[in-house]
Design a protein around this motif. Structure first.
Motif, PDB file in Angstrom:
ATOM      1  N   ARG A   1      54.309  -8.072  65.424  1.00 24.66           N
ATOM      2  CA  ARG A   1      53.987  -9.328  64.735  1.00 24.66           C
ATOM      3  C   ARG A   1      53.137  -9.091  63.482  1.00 24.66           C
ATOM      4  O   ARG A   1      52.733 -10.031  62.819  1.00 24.66           O
ATOM      5  CB  ARG A   1      53.216 -10.269  65.677  1.00 24.66           C
TER       6      ARG A   1
ATOM      7  N   ILE B   1      50.091  -8.101  63.215  1.00 27.06           N
ATOM      8  CA  ILE B   1      48.727  -8.627  63.352  1.00 27.06           C
ATOM      9  C   ILE B   1      47.786  -7.446  63.241  1.00 27.06           C
ATOM     10  O   ILE B   1      47.412  -6.805  64.238  1.00 27.06           O
ATOM     11  CB  ILE B   1      48.554  -9.370  64.699  1.00 27.06           C
TER      12      ILE B   1
ATOM     13  N   MET C   1      42.593  -8.319  67.031  1.00 29.84           N
ATOM     14  CA  MET C   1      42.581  -9.396  68.024  1.00 29.84           C
ATOM     15  C   MET C   1      42.730  -8.848  69.446  1.00 29.84           C
ATOM     16  O   MET C   1      43.231  -9.500  70.354  1.00 29.84           O
ATOM     17  CB  MET C   1      43.665 -10.451  67.742  1.00 29.84           C
TER      18      MET C   1
ATOM     19  N   ALA D   1      39.451 -16.489  67.238  1.00 31.42           N
ATOM     20  CA  ALA D   1      40.886 -16.410  66.974  1.00 31.42           C
ATOM     21  C   ALA D   1      41.243 -17.127  65.672  1.00 31.42           C
ATOM     22  O   ALA D   1      42.067 -16.638  64.882  1.00 31.42           O
ATOM     23  CB  ALA D   1      41.660 -17.017  68.150  1.00 31.42           C
ATOM     24  N   MET D   2      40.630 -18.281  65.451  1.00 30.70           N
ATOM     25  CA  MET D   2      40.868 -18.996  64.186  1.00 30.70           C
ATOM     26  C   MET D   2      40.427 -18.153  62.999  1.00 30.70           C
ATOM     27  O   MET D   2      41.125 -18.079  61.972  1.00 30.70           O
ATOM     28  CB  MET D   2      40.125 -20.333  64.199  1.00 30.70           C
TER      29      MET D   2
ATOM     30  N   ASP E   1      40.050 -14.799  62.869  1.00 28.84           N
ATOM     31  CA  ASP E   1      40.928 -13.633  62.725  1.00 28.84           C
ATOM     32  C   ASP E   1      42.263 -14.017  62.099  1.00 28.84           C
ATOM     33  O   ASP E   1      42.765 -13.335  61.211  1.00 28.84           O
ATOM     34  CB  ASP E   1      41.178 -12.999  64.102  1.00 28.84           C
ATOM     35  N   TRP E   2      42.832 -15.131  62.569  1.00 34.10           N
ATOM     36  CA  TRP E   2      44.162 -15.507  62.091  1.00 34.10           C
ATOM     37  C   TRP E   2      44.141 -15.873  60.614  1.00 34.10           C
ATOM     38  O   TRP E   2      45.085 -15.549  59.874  1.00 34.10           O
ATOM     39  CB  TRP E   2      44.707 -16.662  62.918  1.00 34.10           C
ATOM     40  N   LYS E   3      43.085 -16.533  60.175  1.00 29.82           N
ATOM     41  CA  LYS E   3      42.995 -16.880  58.754  1.00 29.82           C
ATOM     42  C   LYS E   3      42.866 -15.623  57.896  1.00 29.82           C
ATOM     43  O   LYS E   3      43.454 -15.546  56.807  1.00 29.82           O
ATOM     44  CB  LYS E   3      41.808 -17.816  58.505  1.00 29.82           C
TER      45      LYS E   3
ATOM     46  N   ILE F   1      44.082 -12.652  58.630  1.00 25.36           N
ATOM     47  CA  ILE F   1      45.375 -11.973  58.654  1.00 25.36           C
ATOM     48  C   ILE F   1      46.392 -12.708  57.781  1.00 25.36           C
ATOM     49  O   ILE F   1      47.119 -12.099  56.991  1.00 25.36           O
ATOM     50  CB  ILE F   1      45.890 -11.857  60.103  1.00 25.36           C
ATOM     51  N   SER F   2      46.447 -14.019  57.897  1.00 25.71           N
ATOM     52  CA  SER F   2      47.436 -14.793  57.143  1.00 25.71           C
ATOM     53  C   SER F   2      47.157 -14.786  55.649  1.00 25.71           C
ATOM     54  O   SER F   2      48.082 -14.850  54.835  1.00 25.71           O
ATOM     55  CB  SER F   2      47.480 -16.235  57.665  1.00 25.71           C
TER      56      SER F   2
END
Length: 359
Positions: A51, A53, A74, A113-114, A116-118, A120-121
């Motif tokens: 994915r 990530i 993550m 998680a929010m 980390d995801w921001k 990465i994106s």
């Protein structure tokens, strides 16, 4: 779950009495968490890679970290899965403290998680804003502290290491104090998580130390003998701490140098907050400053660096903050920094344990 399902039959099968022993269930919890993380780790790492990530590395960070770009991150989700499985399997699920600790772990994992995801994106080191993150952290900690004081009838007394007779009662002022402990621990662990295995080792040491303290606090006879506050139901926190220890051991299998996976904010924020909550539940809040002294040093190094930088118009105390990067800049190999910080953490853990008698 095993306790709730099987112990009720101990009158028919006497060997089921073993499930009432906290020591056995703590060991079972640690082994279960380790096995879950160890066996699921390779598949989880492959899934993260598929994915894309991967870790985002700051351009102004140490040059040695540039090779870490794209390494799966993550990994805290794996740690929490191992912890959760062990807790649900070995803890007495009628204990409200267990569910409170699980709720704190999951809530702070959501914040991480929010973040980390921001990162990465967006492909850079900027996640959710510091203000948003702090508001969420304070809100979650405030709810947890209120539940302890209002629903679980905790008192506002403080226990000071080395001073058995000094126990100031903060009353409802204990609520903001508890928020400070949880939020402070969460961010301090997050700042420490900057090298391969650096955060997981001291988390393991801290959880092991609180495993001993929670066992003592949950036993009225031992607590009285050691002159520490007795906390009804704290024995189950021992089993929870065992789950943290086992999950971190399993994670270190993949996170040791060179790391195959990173914890990410989803792990560091969650585990830090959980340790802060354990310190509050066991009435050993100030002990966290000792056993978690490494986390404190890392946080203080950032505060000093930023403050001095602003006051001196661009000058620095350390070559780079947090503290561990300073030694990297001085030429220490990453494994040397990590191992020496682990040694400091173990010494601090032993010092914290000595307070059981030095009172």
């Amino acid at each position: 779950m095993l306790y709730n399902l099987l112990y009720g039959f101990h009158t028919e099968w006497s060997w089921l009495n073993v499930f009432r022993y906290i020591t056995l269930r703590s060991i079972g919890s640690a082994i279960t968490a380790f096995l879950v993380v160890a066996f699921c780790g390779p598949a989880f790492i492959r899934w993260l890679r598929s994915r894309q990530i991967g870790q985002v590395v700051r351009d102004d960070g140490p040059e040695t970290h540039w090779s870490k770009r794209g390494v799966p991150t993550m990994g805290g989700l794996l740690v929490l899965a191992g912890m959760g499985a062990a807790v649900l399997l070995w803890c007495d699920l009628r204990n409200g403290l267990v569910w409170l600790l699980l709720a704190i772990s999951v809530f702070y994992a959501g914040i991480g998680a929010m973040d980390d995801w921001k990162k990465i994106s967006r492909g850079n080191s900027r996640g959710i804003s510091p203000r948003e993150k702090l508001v969420l952290q304070i809100g979650g900690a405030a709810v947890a502290a209120f539940i302890l004081l209002a629903c679980l009838h905790y008192n506002g007394r403080l226990s000071l290491p080395f001073f058995k007779s000094i126990q100031p009662d903060l009353g409802w002022w204990y609520l903001p104090f508890a928020v400070l402990v949880i939020v402070g621990a969460s961010n301090a662990v997050n700042l420490t998580d900057g090298l391969d295995g650096l955060a997981a080792g001291p988390i393991l040491t801290t959880a092991s130390t609180y495993l001993v303290f929670s066992y003592a606090a949950g036993n009225a006879v031992i607590a009285s003998y050691l002159q520490i506050p007795y906390v009804e139901g704290a024995g189950e926190v021992t089993v929870f701490c065992g789950a943290i220890v086992g999950a971190c051991l399993g994670f270190l299998w993949f996170n040791c140098y060179p790391a195959q996976i990173f914890m990410g904010d989803v792990g560091s924020l969650s585990l830090g907050a959980t340790l802060g909550a354990v310190a509050i539940i066991t009435k050993q809040e100030f002990l966290l400053v000792i056993v978690g002294g490494l986390f404190v040093m890392e946080a203080v190094s950032v505060i000093l660096q930023v403050g001095y930088f602003k006051l001196s118009h661009g000058r620095r105390i350390f070559l780079m903050a947090p503290f561990h990067h300073h030694f990297e800049k001085k030429g220490w190999p990453e494994p040397k920094v990590v191992m020496r910080f682990w040694i400091i953490s173990i010494i601090l853990g032993l010092l914290a344990l000595s307070t059981l008698k030095l009172r």
